[in-house]
Design an enzyme around this catalytic site. Structure first.
Site, mmCIF file in Angstrom:
data_model
loop_
_atom_site.group_PDB
_atom_site.id
_atom_site.type_symbol
_atom_site.label_atom_id
_atom_site.label_comp_id
_atom_site.label_asym_id
_atom_site.label_seq_id
_atom_site.Cartn_x
_atom_site.Cartn_y
_atom_site.Cartn_z
ATOM 1 N N THR A 43 -1.739 0.039 -3.457
ATOM 2 C CA THR A 43 -2.623 -1.099 -3.716
ATOM 3 C C THR A 43 -2.415 -2.263 -2.754
ATOM 4 N N ASP B 81 1.607 12.252 -20.309
ATOM 5 C CA ASP B 81 1.934 10.858 -20.034
ATOM 6 C C ASP B 81 2.878 10.832 -18.833
ATOM 7 N N GLY C 45 -4.675 9.737 -14.912
ATOM 8 C CA GLY C 45 -5.563 8.567 -15.033
ATOM 9 C C GLY C 45 -7.029 8.967 -14.977
ATOM 10 N N ARG D 142 -15.500 -0.598 -14.740
ATOM 11 C CA ARG D 142 -14.289 -1.397 -14.639
ATOM 12 C C ARG D 142 -13.833 -1.823 -16.031
ATOM 13 N N LYS E 111 4.672 -0.615 -7.854
ATOM 14 C CA LYS E 111 3.834 0.122 -6.897
ATOM 15 C C LYS E 111 4.529 0.239 -5.538
ATOM 16 N N GLU F 221 -2.187 -5.127 -3.706
ATOM 17 C CA GLU F 221 -1.246 -6.055 -4.345
ATOM 18 C C GLU F 221 0.129 -6.007 -3.664
ATOM 19 N N TYR G 176 8.018 -1.230 -18.980
ATOM 20 C CA TYR G 176 7.060 -0.122 -19.143
ATOM 21 C C TYR G 176 6.295 0.099 -17.838
ATOM 22 N N TYR H 281 3.985 -5.420 -11.539
ATOM 23 C CA TYR H 281 3.074 -4.325 -11.154
ATOM 24 C C TYR H 281 3.243 -3.985 -9.677
ATOM 25 N N THR I 70 -9.138 9.250 -17.293
ATOM 26 C CA THR I 70 -10.012 8.492 -18.198
ATOM 27 C C THR I 70 -10.296 7.076 -17.676
ATOM 28 N N GLY I 71 -9.694 6.710 -16.546
ATOM 29 C CA GLY I 71 -9.886 5.363 -15.996
ATOM 30 C C GLY I 71 -11.123 5.273 -15.112
ATOM 31 N N GLN I 72 -11.342 4.078 -14.580
ATOM 32 C CA GLN I 72 -12.506 3.852 -13.700
ATOM 33 C C GLN I 72 -12.532 4.868 -12.546
ATOM 34 N N SER J 35 -2.419 -0.721 -14.989
ATOM 35 C CA SER J 35 -3.010 -1.252 -13.756
ATOM 36 C C SER J 35 -3.339 -2.741 -13.814
HETATM 37 P P1 NAP Z 1 -7.741 1.982 -14.857
HETATM 38 O O1 NAP Z 1 -9.213 1.986 -15.071
HETATM 39 O O2 NAP Z 1 -6.900 0.968 -15.530
HETATM 40 O O3 NAP Z 1 -7.210 3.451 -15.273
HETATM 41 C C1 NAP Z 1 -5.842 3.711 -15.410
HETATM 42 C C2 NAP Z 1 -5.673 5.121 -15.922
HETATM 43 O O4 NAP Z 1 -4.263 5.369 -16.078
HETATM 44 C C3 NAP Z 1 -6.311 5.368 -17.301
HETATM 45 O O5 NAP Z 1 -6.818 6.675 -17.332
HETATM 46 C C4 NAP Z 1 -5.118 5.236 -18.241
HETATM 47 O O6 NAP Z 1 -5.283 5.936 -19.439
HETATM 48 C C5 NAP Z 1 -4.051 5.896 -17.375
HETATM 49 N N1 NAP Z 1 -2.692 5.586 -17.820
HETATM 50 C C6 NAP Z 1 -2.189 4.396 -18.198
HETATM 51 N N2 NAP Z 1 -0.912 4.524 -18.577
HETATM 52 C C7 NAP Z 1 -0.601 5.836 -18.436
HETATM 53 C C8 NAP Z 1 0.559 6.601 -18.709
HETATM 54 N N3 NAP Z 1 1.653 6.047 -19.246
HETATM 55 N N4 NAP Z 1 0.537 7.934 -18.444
HETATM 56 C C9 NAP Z 1 -0.587 8.515 -17.955
HETATM 57 N N5 NAP Z 1 -1.721 7.840 -17.696
HETATM 58 C C10 NAP Z 1 -1.721 6.518 -17.943
HETATM 59 O O7 NAP Z 1 -7.392 1.908 -13.297
HETATM 60 P P2 NAP Z 1 -8.340 2.182 -12.033
HETATM 61 O O8 NAP Z 1 -9.013 0.912 -11.666
HETATM 62 O O9 NAP Z 1 -9.123 3.427 -12.265
HETATM 63 O O10 NAP Z 1 -7.233 2.431 -10.903
HETATM 64 C C11 NAP Z 1 -6.741 3.745 -10.652
HETATM 65 C C12 NAP Z 1 -5.404 3.625 -9.923
HETATM 66 O O11 NAP Z 1 -5.575 2.919 -8.697
HETATM 67 C C13 NAP Z 1 -4.321 2.868 -10.678
HETATM 68 O O12 NAP Z 1 -3.089 3.478 -10.350
HETATM 69 C C14 NAP Z 1 -4.372 1.466 -10.093
HETATM 70 O O13 NAP Z 1 -3.111 0.842 -10.213
HETATM 71 C C15 NAP Z 1 -4.718 1.783 -8.655
HETATM 72 N N6 NAP Z 1 -5.471 0.761 -7.924
HETATM 73 C C16 NAP Z 1 -6.619 0.251 -8.443
HETATM 74 C C17 NAP Z 1 -7.366 -0.654 -7.704
HETATM 75 C C18 NAP Z 1 -8.653 -1.233 -8.242
HETATM 76 O O14 NAP Z 1 -9.093 -2.264 -7.710
HETATM 77 N N7 NAP Z 1 -9.293 -0.599 -9.213
HETATM 78 C C19 NAP Z 1 -6.932 -1.043 -6.421
HETATM 79 C C20 NAP Z 1 -5.762 -0.469 -5.920
HETATM 80 C C21 NAP Z 1 -5.041 0.444 -6.662
HETATM 81 P P3 NAP Z 1 -6.063 5.277 -20.715
HETATM 82 O O15 NAP Z 1 -7.526 5.440 -20.410
HETATM 83 O O16 NAP Z 1 -5.591 6.081 -21.849
HETATM 84 O O17 NAP Z 1 -5.656 3.826 -20.761
HETATM 85 O O1 G4F Z 2 -9.512 -8.724 -11.620
HETATM 86 P P1 G4F Z 2 -8.070 -9.016 -11.534
HETATM 87 O O2 G4F Z 2 -7.267 -8.940 -12.784
HETATM 88 O O3 G4F Z 2 -7.501 -8.063 -10.400
HETATM 89 P P2 G4F Z 2 -6.176 -8.093 -9.491
HETATM 90 O O4 G4F Z 2 -5.107 -8.894 -10.105
HETATM 91 O O5 G4F Z 2 -6.604 -8.439 -8.106
HETATM 92 O O6 G4F Z 2 -5.717 -6.556 -9.562
HETATM 93 C C1 G4F Z 2 -6.641 -5.489 -9.406
HETATM 94 O O7 G4F Z 2 -6.745 -5.147 -8.044
HETATM 95 C C2 G4F Z 2 -5.517 -4.640 -7.462
HETATM 96 C C3 G4F Z 2 -5.814 -4.350 -5.989
HETATM 97 O O8 G4F Z 2 -5.569 -5.521 -5.239
HETATM 98 C C4 G4F Z 2 -5.109 -3.404 -8.217
HETATM 99 F F1 G4F Z 2 -3.963 -2.896 -7.670
HETATM 100 C C5 G4F Z 2 -4.886 -3.718 -9.674
HETATM 101 O O9 G4F Z 2 -4.576 -2.512 -10.373
HETATM 102 C C6 G4F Z 2 -6.170 -4.316 -10.263
HETATM 103 O O10 G4F Z 2 -7.160 -3.316 -10.250
HETATM 104 O O11 G4F Z 2 -7.826 -10.497 -10.948
HETATM 105 C C7 G4F Z 2 -8.374 -10.924 -9.730
HETATM 106 C C8 G4F Z 2 -8.157 -12.405 -9.548
HETATM 107 C C9 G4F Z 2 -6.709 -12.884 -9.742
HETATM 108 O O12 G4F Z 2 -6.394 -13.802 -8.729
HETATM 109 C C10 G4F Z 2 -6.740 -13.612 -11.078
HETATM 110 O O13 G4F Z 2 -5.780 -14.666 -11.207
HETATM 111 O O14 G4F Z 2 -8.928 -13.100 -10.533
HETATM 112 C C11 G4F Z 2 -8.144 -14.164 -11.055
HETATM 113 N N1 G4F Z 2 -8.663 -14.512 -12.384
HETATM 114 C C12 G4F Z 2 -9.169 -15.713 -12.731
HETATM 115 N N2 G4F Z 2 -9.515 -15.723 -14.010
HETATM 116 C C13 G4F Z 2 -8.701 -13.715 -13.450
HETATM 117 C C14 G4F Z 2 -9.245 -14.482 -14.483
HETATM 118 N N3 G4F Z 2 -8.327 -12.419 -13.622
HETATM 119 C C15 G4F Z 2 -8.513 -11.875 -14.852
HETATM 120 N N4 G4F Z 2 -8.177 -10.564 -15.027
HETATM 121 N N5 G4F Z 2 -9.028 -12.588 -15.900
HETATM 122 C C16 G4F Z 2 -9.407 -13.897 -15.773
HETATM 123 O O15 G4F Z 2 -9.872 -14.546 -16.716
#
Ligand code: NAP
Ligand code: G4F
Length: 339
Positions: A133, A56, A8, A192, A161, A135, A101, A157, A10-12, A90
């Site tokens: 997470t 992958d 991951g 993000r 997890k 979640e 998936y 999701y 390439t992600g945030q 994610s």
């Molecule tokens: P993100 O921006 O969505 O990045 C996800 C990364 O996973 C990207 O590099 C994506 O590649 C890669 N990926 C997706 N499918 C894959 C696969 N099949 N095989 C290998 N790599 C794959 O997520 P993030 O916000 O950086 O979060 C990083 C991790 O922390 C994730 O596991 C997420 O579930 C977890 N997390 C995030 C938060 C949050 O608030 N950000 C909170 C708790 C946990 P591409 O760039 O090609 O799509």
């Molecule tokens: O920004 P969200 O999509 O994030 P969510 O669902 O909290 O998940 C993120 O944080 C998790 C950690 O708790 C990570 F594990 C996960 O990978 C991801 O990074 O939505 C936040 C809230 C939700 O309650 C959603 O229903 O915002 C509400 N919401 C309202 N309108 C929306 C929208 N969410 C999205 N994405 N788009 C809307 O238009």
């Protein structure tokens, strides 16, 4: 030689963690997916310093090949190989559309990595971080949530997890692998993904201010999230892998706000006064000065099961890791709007 392998990348989080590890003198490797259009925007500024391999999390062969390539390259010179499993599908809402998936990548993908570590000759020099997470708490059983709060996942999701969380603990206990979970609450940044709520709101606010967009269409604006900054949180991930023993930690800010409050703070930052009228699907946010509609609600963004409120307590990480966060909610909004 200290080496980091990031799935991951390439992600945030992968992009901020890469910067941190490079700054600390690590050799950084990353697994990237092949994509028909560029997916390296977040790491292009450091790409020459990274060792990237196509791969992958659905493919054990490639994971094993990459891990073996790294340990063969450094051999006995390897001090530590820190594997950060950040790769995931994610997006919670999207997981309802592609549940199988999501389970494969976010659940079984963790197992694939752990098996490759277990079978590696240098297993004892490998440390594993699993991106767990908040979640997992889903229909939260206690407020605030700590490492001891029971889980109640509310989406495919979160269910995937949950498997990743427990298989990490299981491999630690069965095979003595240094493996731990960071249970991270929401963390945001200008990097993000566009469809997460904070980025959608801050980009929408910028576009409205510039006259490029009329209004933002939202889902449930009454859920609450504990939002931190990704830069602070990747530092916490790194700290977890520097301890003598692998332990699971919550990272959070201990403050939470509704989506509606996030919208209000974002408009306030660009000097637009938003007022509200109506209820449910008819609720709208409008500009108090011009009367123009700024926010409308559409049920297509609602989730079949919502996580209404998340609020974390990171006392353990603060006391044992010395972890602190620097950004508050207004600092995050400012950076997301200004960048
Ligand atoms: P993100 O921006 O969505 O990045 C996800 C990364 O996973 C990207 O590099 C994506 O590649 C890669 N990926 C997706 N499918 C894959 C696969 N099949 N095989 C290998 N790599 C794959 O997520 P993030 O916000 O950086 O979060 C990083 C991790 O922390 C994730 O596991 C997420 O579930 C977890 N997390 C995030 C938060 C949050 O608030 N950000 C909170 C708790 C946990 P591409 O760039 O090609 O799509
Ligand atoms: O920004 P969200 O999509 O994030 P969510 O669902 O909290 O998940 C993120 O944080 C998790 C950690 O708790 C990570 F594990 C996960 O990978 C991801 O990074 O939505 C936040 C809230 C939700 O309650 C959603 O229903 O915002 C509400 N919401 C309202 N309108 C929306 C929208 N969410 C999205 N994405 N788009 C809307 O238009």
């Amino acid at each position: 030689m200290k080496v980091g392998l990031i799935t991951g990348i390439t992600g945030q989080d992968g992009s901020y963690l890469s910067e941190l590890l490079l700054k600390k003198g690590y050799e950084v490797w990353g697994i990237c997916r092949r994509s028909s259009s560029s997916n390296t925007m977040r790491i292009n500024h450091i790409i020459d310093k990274l060792n990237l391999r196509y791969g992958d999390l659905s493919d054990s062969i490639c994971i094993n090949n990459i891990l073996t390539e790294i340990t063969d390259k450094y051999g006995d010179d390897l001090i530590v190989l820190e594997v950060y499993n950040l790769g995931a599908m994610s997006h919670v809402k999207v997981s309802f559309d592609i549940p199988e998936y999501c389970s494969d990548i976010d659940g079984t993908g963790v197992l694939r990595l752990l098996e490759c570590i277990k079978n590696n000759k240098y297993k004892d020099k490998i440390r594993f971080y699993q991106a767990s997470t908040s979640e997992l708490y889903g229909l939260a059983q206690n407020i605030p949530q700590t490492e001891n709060t029971p889980f109640y996942p509310r989406s495919p999701y979160a269910c995937a997890k949950l498997y990743g969380y427990w298989i990490t603990i299981n491999y630690r206990e069965c095979f003595n692998i240094y493996a731990c979970n960071g249970i991270l609450f929401n963390h945001e940044s200008p990097r993000r993904g566009d469809t997460f709520v904070t980025k959608k709101i801050t980009s929408g606010v910028c576009n409205i201010k510039k006259g490029k967009q009329d209004y933002i269409t939202m889902g449930n604006i009454y859920s609450k999230r504990d939002w931190g900054h990704a830069k602070d949180f990747v530092y916490g991930m790194w700290l977890m892998l520097q301890q003598d023993k692998p332990v699971d930690y919550v990272l959070s800010t201990g403050k939470h706000y509704s989506i509606k409050e996030f919208i209000e703070m974002s408009f306030e930052y660009v000097n637009i006064n938003i007022k509200w009228k109506g209820e449910g699907l008819d609720e709208i946010g409008y500009d108090e000065d011009t009367g123009k509609t700024l926010i409308v609600i559409d049920s297509k963004y609602f989730r079949p099961t919502e996580v209404d409120t998340l609020l974390g307590d990171s006392t353990k990480a603060m006391l044992e890791l010395g972890w602190k966060y620097k950004y508050d909610i207004k600092g995050i909004i400012k950076e997301m709007i200004d960048t």
